[in-house]
Design a protein around this motif. Structure first.
Motif, PDB file in Angstrom:
ATOM      1  N   ASP A  14      10.595  38.671  12.867  1.00  0.00           N
ATOM      2  CA  ASP A  14      10.691  39.917  11.892  1.00  0.00           C
ATOM      3  C   ASP A  14       9.575  39.521  10.887  1.00  0.00           C
ATOM      4  O   ASP A  14       9.766  38.653  10.008  1.00  0.00           O
ATOM      5  N   VAL A  15       8.647  40.494  10.786  1.00  0.00           N
ATOM      6  CA  VAL A  15       7.710  40.348   9.922  1.00  0.00           C
ATOM      7  C   VAL A  15       8.006  40.650   8.484  1.00  0.00           C
ATOM      8  O   VAL A  15       7.659  39.407   7.472  1.00  0.00           O
ATOM      9  N   ASP A  16       8.867  41.312   8.287  1.00  0.00           N
ATOM     10  CA  ASP A  16       9.320  41.500   7.119  1.00  0.00           C
ATOM     11  C   ASP A  16      10.131  40.354   6.230  1.00  0.00           C
ATOM     12  O   ASP A  16       9.736  39.843   5.041  1.00  0.00           O
ATOM     13  N   ALA A  17      10.966  39.827   7.264  1.00  0.00           N
ATOM     14  CA  ALA A  17      11.467  38.637   6.776  1.00  0.00           C
ATOM     15  C   ALA A  17      10.653  37.476   6.354  1.00  0.00           C
ATOM     16  O   ALA A  17      10.662  36.604   5.636  1.00  0.00           O
ATOM     17  N   ILE A  18       9.549  37.261   7.513  1.00  0.00           N
ATOM     18  CA  ILE A  18       8.326  36.149   7.200  1.00  0.00           C
ATOM     19  C   ILE A  18       7.838  36.447   5.956  1.00  0.00           C
ATOM     20  O   ILE A  18       7.615  35.550   5.055  1.00  0.00           O
ATOM     21  N   VAL A  19       7.421  37.664   5.726  1.00  0.00           N
ATOM     22  CA  VAL A  19       6.738  37.972   4.327  1.00  0.00           C
ATOM     23  C   VAL A  19       7.608  37.490   3.317  1.00  0.00           C
ATOM     24  O   VAL A  19       7.289  37.296   2.367  1.00  0.00           O
ATOM     25  N   ASP A  20       9.063  37.932   3.083  1.00  0.00           N
ATOM     26  CA  ASP A  20       9.859  37.571   2.090  1.00  0.00           C
ATOM     27  C   ASP A  20      10.141  36.218   1.969  1.00  0.00           C
ATOM     28  O   ASP A  20       9.938  35.635   0.703  1.00  0.00           O
ATOM     29  N   THR A  21      10.296  35.387   2.900  1.00  0.00           N
ATOM     30  CA  THR A  21      10.502  34.076   2.807  1.00  0.00           C
ATOM     31  C   THR A  21       9.139  33.399   2.126  1.00  0.00           C
ATOM     32  O   THR A  21       9.160  32.398   1.352  1.00  0.00           O
ATOM     33  N   VAL A  22       7.780  33.675   2.697  1.00  0.00           N
ATOM     34  CA  VAL A  22       6.590  33.337   1.956  1.00  0.00           C
ATOM     35  C   VAL A  22       6.503  33.670   0.591  1.00  0.00           C
ATOM     36  O   VAL A  22       6.250  32.852  -0.203  1.00  0.00           O
ATOM     37  N   GLY A  23       7.198  34.806   0.360  1.00  0.00           N
ATOM     38  CA  GLY A  23       7.049  35.260  -0.967  1.00  0.00           C
ATOM     39  C   GLY A  23       7.752  34.488  -1.871  1.00  0.00           C
ATOM     40  O   GLY A  23       7.375  34.023  -3.068  1.00  0.00           O
ATOM     41  N   GLU A  24       9.060  33.959  -1.572  1.00  0.00           N
ATOM     42  CA  GLU A  24       9.703  32.992  -2.298  1.00  0.00           C
ATOM     43  C   GLU A  24       8.885  31.719  -2.825  1.00  0.00           C
ATOM     44  O   GLU A  24       8.995  31.104  -3.872  1.00  0.00           O
ATOM     45  N   HIS A  25       8.016  31.411  -1.969  1.00  0.00           N
ATOM     46  CA  HIS A  25       7.018  30.150  -2.165  1.00  0.00           C
ATOM     47  C   HIS A  25       5.934  30.540  -2.989  1.00  0.00           C
ATOM     48  O   HIS A  25       5.579  29.902  -4.018  1.00  0.00           O
TER      49      HIS A  25
END
Length: 80
Positions: free
Chosen positions: A64-75
């Motif tokens: 899920d591209v959006d989920a990956i983007v959100d997870t990277v955003g946490e970092h």
């Protein structure tokens, strides 16, 4: 600054998927990222790493591209 690596399986034809994730990350976080590197691999690999820490693996996570983007955003936020 945050470094992202997207390792993808070349023989499996995952380049488009890797580029989609790369584009989404650069669109969302732009200059807050030091780099978003595409890393060629094989054996069905598709993994995303942030500063060396794995945050996505297609064998364990639903793509899920959006989920990956959100997870990277946490970092990215943590590094700010």
């Amino acid at each position: 600054m945050t470094r992202v690596e997207i390792e993808f399986c070349v023989p499996c034809g995952m380049l488009d998927r890797a580029q989609d994730v790369q584009h989404a990350l650069l669109s969302e976080y732009g200059e807050r990222l030091e780099s978003v590197a595409l890393v060629t691999g094989d054996s069905g690999v598709f993994e995303v790493r942030v500063d060396g820490d794995q945050v996505f693996d297609k064998d364990e996570d639903e793509y899920d591209v959006d989920a990956i983007v959100d997870t990277v955003g946490e970092h990215v936020s943590a590094a700010a």
